[in-house]
Design a protein around this motif. Structure first.
Motif, PDB file in Angstrom:
ATOM      1  N   UNK A  37      -7.928  55.947   4.053  1.00 16.85           N
ATOM      2  CA  UNK A  37      -8.868  56.939   4.586  1.00 16.85           C
ATOM      3  C   UNK A  37      -8.219  57.859   5.603  1.00 16.85           C
ATOM      4  N   UNK A  38      -6.992  58.302   5.258  1.00 13.85           N
ATOM      5  CA  UNK A  38      -6.271  59.262   6.084  1.00 13.85           C
ATOM      6  C   UNK A  38      -5.222  59.948   5.229  1.00 13.85           C
ATOM      7  N   UNK A  39      -4.960  61.225   5.512  1.00  6.77           N
ATOM      8  CA  UNK A  39      -4.000  61.975   4.711  1.00  6.77           C
ATOM      9  C   UNK A  39      -2.574  61.456   4.860  1.00  6.77           C
ATOM     10  N   UNK A  40      -1.815  61.601   3.786  1.00  5.74           N
ATOM     11  CA  UNK A  40      -0.381  61.315   3.780  1.00  5.74           C
ATOM     12  C   UNK A  40       0.304  62.609   3.345  1.00  5.74           C
ATOM     13  N   UNK A  41       1.175  63.120   4.169  1.00  3.53           N
ATOM     14  CA  UNK A  41       1.893  64.358   3.869  1.00  3.53           C
ATOM     15  C   UNK A  41       3.340  64.035   3.521  1.00  3.53           C
ATOM     16  N   UNK A  42       3.781  64.482   2.357  1.00  8.00           N
ATOM     17  CA  UNK A  42       5.167  64.293   1.925  1.00  8.00           C
ATOM     18  C   UNK A  42       5.983  65.484   2.382  1.00  8.00           C
ATOM     19  N   UNK A  43       7.127  65.204   3.033  1.00  8.44           N
ATOM     20  CA  UNK A  43       7.970  66.265   3.567  1.00  8.44           C
ATOM     21  C   UNK A  43       9.426  66.004   3.219  1.00  8.44           C
ATOM     22  N   UNK A  44      10.012  66.838   2.331  1.00  6.65           N
ATOM     23  CA  UNK A  44      11.447  66.693   2.043  1.00  6.65           C
ATOM     24  C   UNK A  44      12.278  67.239   3.195  1.00  6.65           C
ATOM     25  N   UNK A  45      13.367  66.560   3.503  1.00  5.49           N
ATOM     26  CA  UNK A  45      14.295  66.991   4.545  1.00  5.49           C
ATOM     27  C   UNK A  45      15.719  66.799   4.055  1.00  5.49           C
ATOM     28  N   UNK A  46      16.611  67.604   4.552  1.00  5.47           N
ATOM     29  CA  UNK A  46      18.036  67.353   4.343  1.00  5.47           C
ATOM     30  C   UNK A  46      18.500  66.523   5.530  1.00  5.47           C
ATOM     31  N   UNK A  47      18.638  65.235   5.303  1.00  6.05           N
ATOM     32  CA  UNK A  47      18.971  64.309   6.389  1.00  6.05           C
ATOM     33  C   UNK A  47      20.480  64.128   6.482  1.00  6.05           C
ATOM     34  N   UNK A  48      20.977  63.816   7.672  1.00  2.00           N
ATOM     35  CA  UNK A  48      22.423  63.661   7.845  1.00  2.00           C
ATOM     36  C   UNK A  48      22.976  62.502   7.021  1.00  2.00           C
ATOM     37  N   UNK A  49      24.163  62.668   6.435  1.00  2.00           N
ATOM     38  CA  UNK A  49      24.784  61.583   5.672  1.00  2.00           C
ATOM     39  C   UNK A  49      24.999  60.350   6.551  1.00  2.00           C
ATOM     40  N   UNK A  50      24.816  59.203   5.941  1.00  2.00           N
ATOM     41  CA  UNK A  50      25.035  57.954   6.660  1.00  2.00           C
ATOM     42  C   UNK A  50      23.853  57.504   7.489  1.00  2.00           C
ATOM     43  N   UNK A  51      22.834  58.324   7.588  1.00  2.00           N
ATOM     44  CA  UNK A  51      21.636  57.969   8.349  1.00  2.00           C
ATOM     45  C   UNK A  51      20.517  57.544   7.429  1.00  2.00           C
ATOM     46  N   UNK A  52      19.316  57.510   7.930  1.00  2.00           N
ATOM     47  CA  UNK A  52      18.176  57.134   7.095  1.00  2.00           C
ATOM     48  C   UNK A  52      17.948  58.153   5.987  1.00  2.00           C
ATOM     49  N   UNK A  53      17.415  57.683   4.872  1.00  2.00           N
ATOM     50  CA  UNK A  53      17.086  58.573   3.769  1.00  2.00           C
ATOM     51  C   UNK A  53      15.594  58.864   3.713  1.00  2.00           C
ATOM     52  N   UNK A  54      14.847  58.209   4.571  1.00  2.00           N
ATOM     53  CA  UNK A  54      13.410  58.428   4.616  1.00  2.00           C
ATOM     54  C   UNK A  54      12.830  57.895   5.895  1.00  2.00           C
TER      55      UNK A  54
END
Length: 161
Positions: A37-54
């Motif tokens: 019962x709350x929105x979920x917003x999907x947001x693509x990002x270019x994340x730094x290599x070696x860090x989190x992917x999400x």
């Protein structure tokens, strides 16, 4: 006796009561939105290599799922499913504050989980949920053409009655 991680996640997947036919991870996100019962917003990002992917960031009114933009659609689905695994498993903490300044103003998030490593029980649980969610979507997509043809045939037959 403790139930196995996979068994717990399979039980949770059944409890989600996903529709029989889902054609993408977006359909799963839509379902989780209704359940929570709350929105979920999907947001693509270019994340730094070696860090989190999400990352999952919960504010007081909605959830954000950030995922790596520069990867395959299958990997993006896995990342999104992993973050949904955190949400549906009731996880609330992570050493992910390092990512917050990249995404939001400091202090704006009430919950933030970043997908980086699988050393914790929560990360292993979220990844098991991700595997099950992605498998569910893939199996559903394989069934969809057959179900669509069957539904069309049943609709045609019902008009003759």
């Amino acid at each position: 006796m403790k139930r196995s991680l996979r068994h717990r996640c399979e039980t949770r997947l059944r409890q989600l009561a996903l529709p029989d036919v889902v054609t993408s991870m977006v359909d799963v996100v839509d379902h989780v939105e209704r359940l929570r019962e709350r929105p979920v917003r999907l947001r693509p990002l270019s994340l730094p290599p070696g860090g989190p992917t999400g990352a999952w960031v919960a504010t007081s009114v909605l959830d954000y799922v950030f995922y790596e933009r520069d990867t395959s659609p299958r990997h993006q689905a896995q990342i999104i499913a992993h973050e949904l695994g955190h949400m549906t498993s009731g996880h609330h903490s992570s050493p992910a504050a390092v990512l917050a300044p990249l995404l939001l103003a400091p202090g704006a998030a009430t919950v933030m989980l970043a997908r980086e490593a699988y050393a914790t029980d929560e990360e292993r649980e979220a990844e098991q949920m991700a595997d099950l969610l992605v498998a569910y979507v893939e199996a559903s997509m394989e069934r969809a053409p057959a179900l669509s043809a069957l539904e069309a045939a049943l609709k045609r037959d019902s008009r003759r009655l």
